[in-house]
Write a protein that holds these residues in place. Structure first.
Motif, short mmCIF file in Angstrom:
data_model
loop_
_atom_site.label_atom_id
_atom_site.label_comp_id
_atom_site.label_asym_id
_atom_site.label_seq_id
_atom_site.Cartn_x
_atom_site.Cartn_y
_atom_site.Cartn_z
N GLY A 91 0.80 -1.22 0.00
CA GLY A 91 0.00 0.00 0.00
C GLY A 91 0.82 1.27 0.00
N SER A 92 2.14 1.15 -0.10
CA SER A 92 2.98 2.35 -0.08
C SER A 92 3.92 2.39 -1.28
N ALA A 93 3.46 1.80 -2.39
CA ALA A 93 4.27 1.80 -3.61
C ALA A 93 3.43 2.20 -4.80
N ALA A 94 4.10 2.68 -5.83
CA ALA A 94 3.43 3.05 -7.08
C ALA A 94 3.36 1.82 -7.97
N THR A 95 2.22 1.16 -7.99
CA THR A 95 2.10 -0.08 -8.77
C THR A 95 1.13 0.02 -9.94
N CYS A 96 0.46 1.18 -10.10
CA CYS A 96 -0.49 1.35 -11.20
C CYS A 96 0.20 2.09 -12.34
N ASN A 97 1.10 1.40 -12.98
CA ASN A 97 1.87 2.00 -14.07
C ASN A 97 2.27 0.93 -15.07
N ALA A 98 2.88 1.37 -16.17
CA ALA A 98 3.25 0.43 -17.23
C ALA A 98 4.32 -0.54 -16.76
#
Length: 483
Positions: free
Chosen positions: A317-324
């Motif tokens: 919940g503390s990472a940017a995972t909605c990306n290419a």
């Protein structure tokens, strides 16, 4: 506190009247360049932003999970909880806040009682406690019980210590002769040899029995071992984002009491359980996904109890995972049909809009929207916003509505967004880390039938079927005034 003003749909999607435009949401290519400005609101044409109630100043940490009963919403916070009057959703207002630190303070309600989960080792069980290492035997963590009969002045009733604390809790009402009791399934994990009360392997849950007539008599009545074989050993040699967590307890459990079933999201795997004897749950099926799932986080049944939606909290919940870079199958939902008592994988869903590298975004907590003959769910995605997904075809889930803000500029990077989003009596409520409680309304032919379903209570991890004939599974209490 900065509270963004509502803005029209911009950047990513054209505002086009009619349902056809919304139907095409999932086919629009995600473009990183279309990320909204900080605080800018974007939404699909079928979502209305009704209001925002800023987080109470007295609660200095982030908002967490929610529960609902009657005309009130209860919102947890790492430093306590708040009660909101939602009798008129457009005029949602704060009734009271209780300062009682100890994260996460996920909440459940039943009758005049509120239960709060504490997974933060404290020097004692009081509301004036301070942090203290779990390596100290005298440290406390577990469940707090409050009397909420006076909404303006809740009273602290009892604390129950549990192994490894209570990261989340799930309420299971007693049945028949046992109806004067409720049970709490306590999920916790991360044991350590240095923690006297949280020793490895910790393949268990704790079960707390609460006598409704004497909540001060609440106590632990069982610690069933759900994983006698140790569960999924995980992949300790793999690196993020490819590593699957080992199973050392569960993160969250959702029960469906009238069907005597439960689904557990247990770090390294998802499980089904028979809870016909609530003190002795039995695991009946297990699913693992070491290819795409990192951390099995939560579960939701469809109304028929024939499907389960499991979520993967990649990055905690503390990472940017909605990306290419991460792609569409990690940090996503996984849909399973229950076939022959086993879990049969059908497909994944992840929001189609890319988020900035400063935005924590991953599948998180949601609930069903009660539409007859359909499986539709609203769900929080941290800074990915709120998404409404039709998973009637569980192999081909489709987003039909969304609401989100651009990067949260009121807090450090990777520390904002919606913790949970739930549908309750015609409205969607979103608990935002930093920006408070948002109230939304979906206006769509595919969900409008849900407006006729009224419920008296919603603990999202305690599912009850909706009758699909105009009254909720817990009994109707009449229409709310929408003014």
């Amino acid at each position: 506190m900065f509270t963004p003003l509502r803005k029209g749909l911009s950047g990513r999607f054209l505002v086009v009247a009619g349902v056809a435009a919304v139907m095409a949401l999932s086919t629009v290519p995600a473009q990183a360049a279309d990320i909204p400005a900080p605080g800018e609101i974007v939404m699909s044409p079928n979502i209305e932003h009704v209001t925002n109630v800023p987080k109470p100043a007295a609660l200095t940490d982030i908002h967490t999970d929610m529960a609902f009963q009657g005309d009130y919403a209860y919102v947890g916070n790492y430093t306590g909880f708040s009660i909101y009057d939602i009798r008129k959703p457009k005029k949602t207002s704060l009734v009271s806040s209780v300062i009682c630190p100890g994260g996460q303070m996920d909440v459940a309600v039943y009758g005049n009682l509120l239960f709060g989960a504490v997974d933060s080792s404290r020097n004692n069980d009081s509301c004036s406690s301070t942090s203290q290492s779990a390596s100290v035997k005298e440290s406390w963590e577990g469940v707090r019980i409050f009397d909420i009969s006076d909404k303006k002045n809740p009273k602290y009733v009892k604390a129950v210590e549990t192994n490894c604390g209570s990261h989340t809790l799930t309420l299971v009402p007693g049945k028949g002769r046992d109806r004067r009791n409720v049970y709490l399934y306590i999920s916790s994990y991360s044991p350590s040899a240095s923690f006297p009360d949280c020793q490895p392997p910790h393949d268990l849950i704790s079960i707390v029995k609460v006598p409704l007539g004497n909540p001060a008599g609440a106590s632990v009545v069982g610690t069933p071992n759900l994983f006698p074989d140790g569960g999924n050993p995980g992949e300790p040699t793999q690196q993020y984002p490819y590593r699957t967590s080992a199973t050392t307890g569960c993160h969250d459990i959702t029960v469906f009491p009238e069907k005597n079933i439960a689904a557990g999201a247990c770090m390294g795997e998802g499980i089904l359980m028979d809870i016909s004897d609530p003190v002795n749950p039995k695991v009946t099926a297990t699913a693992r996904d070491d290819e795409n799932f990192a951390f099995w986080h939560s579960a939701t049944f469809n109304n028929a109890g024939t499907k389960v939606v499991f979520t993967d909290e990649l990055g905690g919940g503390s990472a940017a995972t909605c990306n290419a870079t991460i792609g569409p199958n990690r940090g996503a939902n996984a849909y399973y049909d229950i076939a022959g008592g086993q879990l049969a994988f059908k497909g994944y869903f992840k929001i189609p809009r890319h988020q900035a590298d400063t935005e924590n975004c991953v599948a998180h907590n949601g609930s069903l929207i009660p539409v007859k003959g359909k499986d539709i769910m609203v769900q929080a995605w941290y800074q990915g916003g709120i998404s409404v997904v039709d998973f009637t075809d569980s192999a081909n889930p489709q987003e039909i509505a969304f609401f989100e803000r651009g990067p949260d500029s009121t807090a450090p990077a990777l520390s904002g967004g919606f913790w949970s989003a739930y549908y309750y009596n015609g409205y969607i409520y979103g608990s935002d880390f930093n920006l408070g409680l948002d109230v939304l309304k979906i206006n769509d032919p595919r969900t409008n039938k849900a407006k006729g379903v009224k419920a008296d209570i919603l603990n999202a991890q305690t599912q009850a079927s909706y009758a699909e004939h105009g009254h909720g599974g817990h009994g109707g209490h009449g229409d709310h005034d929408d003014d």
